[in-house]
Design a protein around this motif. Structure first.
Motif, PDB file in Angstrom:
ATOM      1  N   ILE A  97       0.861  -1.186   0.000  1.00 17.66           N
ATOM      2  CA  ILE A  97       0.000   0.000   0.000  1.00 17.66           C
ATOM      3  C   ILE A  97       0.899   1.238   0.000  1.00 17.66           C
ATOM      4  O   ILE A  97       1.897   1.278   0.739  1.00 17.66           O
ATOM      5  N   VAL A  98       0.578   2.233  -0.825  1.00 18.38           N
ATOM      6  CA  VAL A  98       1.382   3.453  -0.868  1.00 18.38           C
ATOM      7  C   VAL A  98       1.080   4.284   0.379  1.00 18.38           C
ATOM      8  O   VAL A  98      -0.071   4.666   0.606  1.00 18.38           O
ATOM      9  N   VAL A  99       2.111   4.539   1.177  1.00 19.20           N
ATOM     10  CA  VAL A  99       1.934   5.368   2.371  1.00 19.20           C
ATOM     11  C   VAL A  99       2.338   6.815   2.062  1.00 19.20           C
ATOM     12  O   VAL A  99       1.582   7.742   2.292  1.00 19.20           O
ATOM     13  N   ASN A 100       3.547   6.992   1.539  1.00 23.12           N
ATOM     14  CA  ASN A 100       4.018   8.347   1.196  1.00 23.12           C
ATOM     15  C   ASN A 100       4.238   8.432  -0.303  1.00 23.12           C
ATOM     16  O   ASN A 100       4.979   7.628  -0.872  1.00 23.12           O
ATOM     17  N   ASP A 101       3.594   9.430  -0.943  1.00 23.57           N
ATOM     18  CA  ASP A 101       3.824   9.637  -2.367  1.00 23.57           C
ATOM     19  C   ASP A 101       4.720  10.856  -2.573  1.00 23.57           C
ATOM     20  O   ASP A 101       5.141  11.492  -1.600  1.00 23.57           O
ATOM     21  N   ILE A 102       5.008  11.199  -3.833  1.00 23.83           N
ATOM     22  CA  ILE A 102       5.949  12.298  -4.097  1.00 23.83           C
ATOM     23  C   ILE A 102       5.300  13.674  -3.948  1.00 23.83           C
ATOM     24  O   ILE A 102       5.957  14.695  -4.026  1.00 23.83           O
ATOM     25  N   TYR A 103       3.973  13.678  -3.728  1.00 28.88           N
ATOM     26  CA  TYR A 103       3.256  14.950  -3.621  1.00 28.88           C
ATOM     27  C   TYR A 103       3.055  15.376  -2.170  1.00 28.88           C
ATOM     28  O   TYR A 103       2.332  16.332  -1.883  1.00 28.88           O
ATOM     29  N   GLY A 104       3.629  14.616  -1.230  1.00 29.51           N
ATOM     30  CA  GLY A 104       3.458  14.948   0.189  1.00 29.51           C
ATOM     31  C   GLY A 104       2.298  14.201   0.827  1.00 29.51           C
ATOM     32  O   GLY A 104       2.006  14.401   2.006  1.00 29.51           O
ATOM     33  N   GLY A 105       1.601  13.359   0.059  1.00 30.68           N
ATOM     34  CA  GLY A 105       0.510  12.562   0.621  1.00 30.68           C
ATOM     35  C   GLY A 105       1.059  11.561   1.629  1.00 30.68           C
ATOM     36  O   GLY A 105       2.115  10.966   1.407  1.00 30.68           O
ATOM     37  N   ASP A 106       0.338  11.390   2.754  1.00 25.73           N
ATOM     38  CA  ASP A 106       0.796  10.488   3.813  1.00 25.73           C
ATOM     39  C   ASP A 106      -0.413   9.752   4.369  1.00 25.73           C
ATOM     40  O   ASP A 106      -1.242  10.337   5.065  1.00 25.73           O
ATOM     41  N   LEU A 107      -0.521   8.477   4.026  1.00 25.40           N
ATOM     42  CA  LEU A 107      -1.679   7.685   4.452  1.00 25.40           C
ATOM     43  C   LEU A 107      -1.786   7.603   5.964  1.00 25.40           C
ATOM     44  O   LEU A 107      -2.890   7.577   6.506  1.00 25.40           O
ATOM     45  N   PHE A 108      -0.659   7.558   6.673  1.00 21.95           N
ATOM     46  CA  PHE A 108      -0.729   7.469   8.139  1.00 21.95           C
ATOM     47  C   PHE A 108      -1.405   8.709   8.719  1.00 21.95           C
ATOM     48  O   PHE A 108      -2.034   8.642   9.758  1.00 21.95           O
ATOM     49  N   LYS A 109      -1.256   9.852   8.023  1.00 14.79           N
ATOM     50  CA  LYS A 109      -1.916  11.067   8.512  1.00 14.79           C
ATOM     51  C   LYS A 109      -3.364  11.135   8.010  1.00 14.79           C
ATOM     52  O   LYS A 109      -4.282  11.311   8.795  1.00 14.79           O
ATOM     53  N   SER A 110      -3.548  10.963   6.695  1.00 14.98           N
ATOM     54  CA  SER A 110      -4.894  11.151   6.140  1.00 14.98           C
ATOM     55  C   SER A 110      -5.848  10.044   6.587  1.00 14.98           C
ATOM     56  O   SER A 110      -7.015  10.305   6.891  1.00 14.98           O
ATOM     57  N   GLY A 111      -5.348   8.802   6.656  1.00 13.56           N
ATOM     58  CA  GLY A 111      -6.196   7.674   7.065  1.00 13.56           C
ATOM     59  C   GLY A 111      -6.660   7.826   8.497  1.00 13.56           C
ATOM     60  O   GLY A 111      -7.844   7.643   8.819  1.00 13.56           O
ATOM     61  N   VAL A 112      -5.740   8.197   9.368  1.00 15.78           N
ATOM     62  CA  VAL A 112      -6.069   8.329  10.789  1.00 15.78           C
ATOM     63  C   VAL A 112      -7.011   9.513  10.991  1.00 15.78           C
ATOM     64  O   VAL A 112      -7.968   9.451  11.772  1.00 15.78           O
ATOM     65  N   GLU A 113      -6.767  10.601  10.260  1.00 15.17           N
ATOM     66  CA  GLU A 113      -7.621  11.789  10.320  1.00 15.17           C
ATOM     67  C   GLU A 113      -9.070  11.413   9.996  1.00 15.17           C
ATOM     68  O   GLU A 113     -10.003  11.851  10.664  1.00 15.17           O
ATOM     69  N   GLU A 114      -9.225  10.568   8.983  1.00 17.25           N
ATOM     70  CA  GLU A 114     -10.559  10.201   8.513  1.00 17.25           C
ATOM     71  C   GLU A 114     -11.357   9.416   9.569  1.00 17.25           C
ATOM     72  O   GLU A 114     -12.571   9.524   9.640  1.00 17.25           O
ATOM     73  N   TYR A 115     -10.662   8.618  10.361  1.00 15.31           N
ATOM     74  CA  TYR A 115     -11.382   7.728  11.289  1.00 15.31           C
ATOM     75  C   TYR A 115     -11.276   8.141  12.753  1.00 15.31           C
ATOM     76  O   TYR A 115     -11.816   7.469  13.612  1.00 15.31           O
ATOM     77  N   ARG A 116     -10.543   9.236  13.035  1.00 16.53           N
ATOM     78  CA  ARG A 116     -10.449   9.691  14.430  1.00 16.53           C
ATOM     79  C   ARG A 116     -11.814  10.200  14.894  1.00 16.53           C
ATOM     80  O   ARG A 116     -12.513  10.886  14.153  1.00 16.53           O
TER      81      ARG A 116
END
Lengths: 278, 185
Positions: B164-183
């Motif tokens: 699974i892609v966690v960090n992409d070259i555009y600054g996207g970070d699944l650990f931040k965005s995913g957790v934000e979505e479900y907090r």
């Protein structure tokens, strides 16, 4: 007085090490399957699906479910009417040596400075107690470093009380994020002293997953903590989701009038523990 | 959830540009394995101005220390280890053209910045799914540091390795965005 040979202890330990690495307990399997039903994140469900397929393959093929087959941790209750023909510690370490070699398990123990591997996964960590009776109860929990490294201990001020305890546990899980391979089981030791709190937290992890503490106050604390932890949103592997922990297990003991020790021992979803009675 | 994207190393800049945090990928081709001890040796080689045991350009490093293979097996169980332990070494390798790393857990801010600068991604595999991942590995060969045992550098040939892609070259970070979505709260 009953005679128990150290050779038999070695044989049992060897079998426990191999079984623990390849066969997840029914309690953990059931908790993971229930988590798949409840997880709201599609990616989280995808991860849980992989975790479930993984333990099924590991069991069917007798393969280690995780490559980190851990440091072997033992809790041993020795009946006071037992007589052994040699050293209990040596017998356990020999069982670890044989189990890890013959089971093709990874040897993950090294010198802390040179980092040179001891080559046979010894020494094991052994907690021994003398109890009533004429049998030996051996519980093993091979523990990987991913989750162990995320564990913490705090010597709180008594004034911080229950809120301080809760905040520290939830903060520890939050800081760990995806590192300890969630969904995790959280072992919490409250009270005692510096090392007793840590041992309580570790032993709490050996309870079948989700079985509440028989003490009502502690059981209610377990429930509250689980709810708060699952509100963090960390989810399976930290990708976001509603199931960060499968269970919180709390154990407590009296402590010094000036102390409030709290230890948090985090266990990954590959929650391996096996037990035998000789 | 969208279908997984298929990628095969060596990865081009275009391949990496097409990946976004949260994407599932299936990798087919060659992966190189390395953990703490192997990374330390790679950096020592670079410090001495010597050549690395493999060309990093476009490649993927998988952070793994497998269990020993049983007789007749290609490799033992082989799930990802915690990536953060390699953070100190990673930017230097990205500078030399490494395009992706696979592990589990968070990366440091320095690594995230270096991935944006050198156009590389960080992928996570499911920690603990070691018996499942083993099935994707079709060939394994130690190419350096055999003395390190499970920590030796291996060249793996994999088929449909799930990550699974966690960090992409555009600054996207699944650990931040995913957790934000479900907090909650």
């Amino acid at each position: 007085m009953r005679d128990i040979s150290t050779k038999e202890i070695t044989e049992v330990v060897k079998r426990l090490c191999r079984d623990a690495a390849c066969e997840l307990g029914e309690d953990v399997k059931a908790a993971l399957r229930a988590a798949l039903e409840r997880e709201e994140s599609p990616l989280g469900r995808d991860v849980l699906g992989q975790i479930i397929r993984n333990f099924e393959i590991a069991s069917a093929e007798e393969a280690p479910m995780c490559q980190d087959t851990g440091l072997a941790v033992f809790f041993v209750d020795v009946g006071r009417d037992v007589h052994m023909d040699g050293s209990l510690e040596d017998a356990i370490n020999e069982g670890v040596r044989q189990g890890y070699r013959e089971g093709y398990l990874r040897k993950s123990v090294c010198d802390p400075f040179t980092r040179e591997n001891t080559g046979d996964n010894t020494p094991a960590v052994i907690h021994t107690r003398v109890v009533e009776g004429d049998s030996i109860r051996i519980r093993v929990a091979p523990k990987g470093a991913g989750s162990e490294n995320m564990s913490r201990l705090a010597m709180l001020k008594p004034a911080e009380g229950l809120k301080g305890i809760k905040d520290f546990v939830v903060e520890t899980v939050g800081v760990a994020g995806g590192n300890p391979c969630p969904p995790i089981i959280v072992g919490v030791g409250i009270g005692g002293n510096f090392e007793w709190a840590a041992i309580l937290a570790k032993e709490a992890l050996l309870r079948p997953v989700g079985r509440p503490n028989p003490d009502e106050v502690l059981a209610s604390l377990e429930e509250d903590l689980l709810e708060e932890i699952n509100r963090l949103g960390i989810g399976p592997m930290g990708f976001g989701g509603t199931i960060t922990a499968l269970a919180v297990h709390v154990e407590a003991a009296p402590c010094h009038i000036a102390s409030l020790p709290v230890a948090v021992n985090i266990q990954c979803h590959a929650d391996r523990h096996k037990e035998a009675i000789i | 959830m969208s279908e997984p994207k298929r990628i095969s190393p060596p990865l081009s800049e275009g391949d990496v540009e097409g990946l976004r945090a949260g994407d599932r990928v299936l990798i087919t081709g060659v992966l190189y394995t390395a953990r703490d001890a192997a990374h330390k040796r790679l950096i020592d080689l670079l410090d001495r101005g010597e050549e690395l045991p493999f060309d990093l350009k476009g490649q993927i490093i998988y952070y793994v220390g497998p269990t020993p293979p049983r007789p007749g097996e290609i490799i033992g169980s082989a799930g990802p280890t915690t990536s953060g332990r390699m953070d100190a070494y990673t930017p230097r390798l990205l500078e030399l053209g490494l395009k992706a790393t696979i592990g589990k857990g968070q990366r440091s801010d320095e690594v995230v910045e270096a991935m944006k600068r050198y156009k590389a991604v960080y992928l996570a595999a499911v920690g603990g799914a070691a018996a499942l991942i083993k099935k994707c590995i079709k060939k394994a060969e130690v190419i350096a540091y055999e003395d390190l045992g499970p920590e030796a550098i291996r060249r793996l040939e994999v088929e449909e390795f799930p990550a699974i892609v966690v960090n992409d070259i555009y600054g996207g970070d699944l650990f931040k965005s995913g957790v934000e979505e479900y907090r909650r709260g």
